[in-house]
Scaffold this active site. Structure first.
Site, PDB file in Angstrom:
ATOM      1  N   CYS A 172      -0.503 -17.522  22.244  1.00  0.00           N
ATOM      2  CA  CYS A 172      -0.766 -16.213  22.998  1.00  0.00           C
ATOM      3  C   CYS A 172       0.282 -15.239  22.340  1.00  0.00           C
ATOM      4  O   CYS A 172       1.312 -15.742  22.171  1.00  0.00           O
ATOM      5  CB  CYS A 172      -0.473 -16.419  24.446  1.00  0.00           C
TER       6      CYS A 172
ATOM      7  N   ASP B 143       2.445  -7.565  -3.718  1.00  0.00           N
ATOM      8  CA  ASP B 143       1.619  -7.356  -2.367  1.00  0.00           C
ATOM      9  C   ASP B 143       2.192  -8.319  -1.462  1.00  0.00           C
ATOM     10  O   ASP B 143       2.751  -9.675  -1.718  1.00  0.00           O
ATOM     11  CB  ASP B 143       0.232  -8.028  -2.819  1.00  0.00           C
ATOM     12  N   SER B 144       2.358  -7.827  -0.287  1.00  0.00           N
ATOM     13  CA  SER B 144       3.130  -8.800   0.586  1.00  0.00           C
ATOM     14  C   SER B 144       2.565 -10.088   0.850  1.00  0.00           C
ATOM     15  O   SER B 144       3.266 -10.948   1.558  1.00  0.00           O
ATOM     16  CB  SER B 144       3.589  -8.065   1.827  1.00  0.00           C
ATOM     17  N   SER B 145       1.314 -10.342   0.545  1.00  0.00           N
ATOM     18  CA  SER B 145       0.798 -11.639   0.661  1.00  0.00           C
ATOM     19  C   SER B 145       1.303 -12.610  -0.164  1.00  0.00           C
ATOM     20  O   SER B 145       1.305 -13.828   0.109  1.00  0.00           O
ATOM     21  CB  SER B 145      -0.949 -11.621   0.288  1.00  0.00           C
TER      22      SER B 145
ATOM     23  N   THR C 159       2.043  -4.360   4.904  1.00  0.00           N
ATOM     24  CA  THR C 159       2.273  -4.753   6.355  1.00  0.00           C
ATOM     25  C   THR C 159       1.797  -6.080   6.596  1.00  0.00           C
ATOM     26  O   THR C 159       1.967  -6.630   7.544  1.00  0.00           O
ATOM     27  CB  THR C 159       0.963  -3.898   6.993  1.00  0.00           C
ATOM     28  N   ASP C 160       1.016  -7.044   5.326  1.00  0.00           N
ATOM     29  CA  ASP C 160       0.522  -8.173   5.947  1.00  0.00           C
ATOM     30  C   ASP C 160       1.430  -9.157   6.402  1.00  0.00           C
ATOM     31  O   ASP C 160       1.198  -9.966   7.326  1.00  0.00           O
ATOM     32  CB  ASP C 160      -0.428  -8.598   4.521  1.00  0.00           C
TER      33      ASP C 160
ATOM     34  N   THR D  31       0.809  -1.415  -0.027  1.00  0.00           N
ATOM     35  CA  THR D  31       0.001   0.112   0.010  1.00  0.00           C
ATOM     36  C   THR D  31       0.872   1.281   0.029  1.00  0.00           C
ATOM     37  O   THR D  31       0.339   2.336  -0.728  1.00  0.00           O
ATOM     38  CB  THR D  31      -0.794   0.010   1.294  1.00  0.00           C
TER      39      THR D  31
END
Ligand code: ASP
Length: 358
Positions: A296, A75-77, A107-108, A31
């Site tokens: 967690c 795209d980072s995906s 960011t992904d 992005t």
């Protein structure tokens, strides 16, 4: 952990940090490098030769900036070990030509890429900062402008002995994180990243602050080493209540799978059902590595604390301590790529390579 030592860049003009540094800014996709087409309103990659049209403040920066885009931009995906290898090689080849590096990245999977790069290198003494944005750089409300401008300042910041922040970090929404401790936790907040098991390295407000006691400084003079090849045959197996043998068996019997990150409950717990433990034992006996990482976000795996993790320990599962899943996957890919014996691999797994575990 409260900072013991605060470095405040109050007199930036007089400090070495403001002498001219040369920085390589590498767009990988995502992005941050997008603008909206004035016609059909679709997002398209920006031409970085004209980035100062979008961010006029860049003209006021005294550092020498060189912009490149990786080929392909993705795209980072869509990021894979090949893309990390290209990123690492780009830094390695340009290491002596530049004082610091900034990756503009989606960011992904930024936390995976920052972790991967931290394992690609040994003795990385120059800053490699990842940043990106939640809104495209071409939009009025973009978070990309501040992220980029501060990442430049951070990459250029100097300490008495050299760069203030050597190694791989992520700068996002006022915070500087150690790259391999970070996780993306929000798909819509500007503060998209957290580092629950390690304190931040710095913070930007009116001043840039660096928390030097949290920053890993390599020994001066140690030669930069690149571990070029990653082995992608790593998997993540997330346990959940009601998990079935039909689901787990094909995974643990997959001959290509060299290592598994077992995402467990709490402090490293999983079902004690006999079929599950038997499958784990036979996977490990056949040469596989199982690393126990908690689902967690914060805290540490302590195998043996409960009966539900004692069985895993006895089966030969490795406790991942407080490592993130992102760092666990990329660390395993890196170690498997080095073609070392299983014994050596387990020793390295147990020790911090780049500050990824306490
Ligand atoms: N899907 C985008 C990516 O990770 C989102 C972003 O750029 O933040 O590449």
């Amino acid at each position: 952990m409260p900072p013991k030592f605060l470095e405040i860049d109050k007199k930036r003009k007089q400090m070495k940090s403001n002498t001219q540094q040369s920085l390589l800014i590498i767009y990988t996709g995502g992005t941050i490098g997008m603008i909206e087409d004035t016609g059909d309103k679709s997002l398209k990659p920006i031409d970085f030769n004209h980035i100062s049209k979008e961010i006029p403040e860049l003209k006021k920066i005294s550092h020498k900036l060189k912009w490149i885009s990786l080929d392909p931009i993705v795209d980072s995906s869509d990021i894979k070990p090949e893309n990390w290898e290209l990123m690492a090689e780009t830094v390695y080849k340009n290491h002596y030509k530049f004082d610091g590096f900034i990756f503009l990245h989606g960011t992904d999977t930024m936390a995976y890429s920052a972790s991967a790069l931290s394992f690609h290198f040994e003795n990385l003494a120059k800053p490699v900062i990842f940043t990106g944005s939640q809104l495209p750089i071409g939009l009025v409300r973009t978070d990309g402008r501040e992220n980029l401008l501060s990442a430049i300042e951070i990459a250029a910041a100097q300490n008495n002995n050299g760069p203030m922040v050597p190694g791989v970090s992520i700068y996002f929404e006022n915070k500087l994180f150690q790259g391999n401790r970070t996780t993306k936790y929000s798909a819509e907040n500007f503060n998209a990243f957290v580092s629950p098991n390690y304190p931040i390295l710095g913070e930007s407000g009116v001043y840039l602050k660096f928390f030097k006691e949290n920053i890993h400084y390599p020994k001066l003079g140690d030669k930069l080493r690149l571990h070029k090849k990653f082995n992608p045959h790593v998997g993540i197996l997330k346990v959940f209540p009601g998990i079935t043998k039909e689901f787990v068996e094909p995974i643990l019997k997959n001959k290509h799978l060299r290592a598994i990150v077992l995402e467990t409950f709490g402090a490293g717990n999983a079902t004690t059902e006999k079929w599950f433990i038997t499958l784990i034992i036979s996977y490990i006996k056949s040469g596989g590595v199982v690393l126990n990482v908690s689902q967690c976000l914060a805290g540490t795996v302590e195998q043996g604390k409960y009966e539900t993790s004692l069985e895993l320990k006895k089966a030969g599962v490795f406790g991942g301590s407080d490592i993130t899943t992102e760092a666990a996957v990329t660390k395993l890919m890196c170690l498997l790529g080095q073609n070392i014996s299983k014994k050596k691999l387990l020793i390295r797994l147990n020790n911090s390579i780049s500050g990824e575990i306490n």
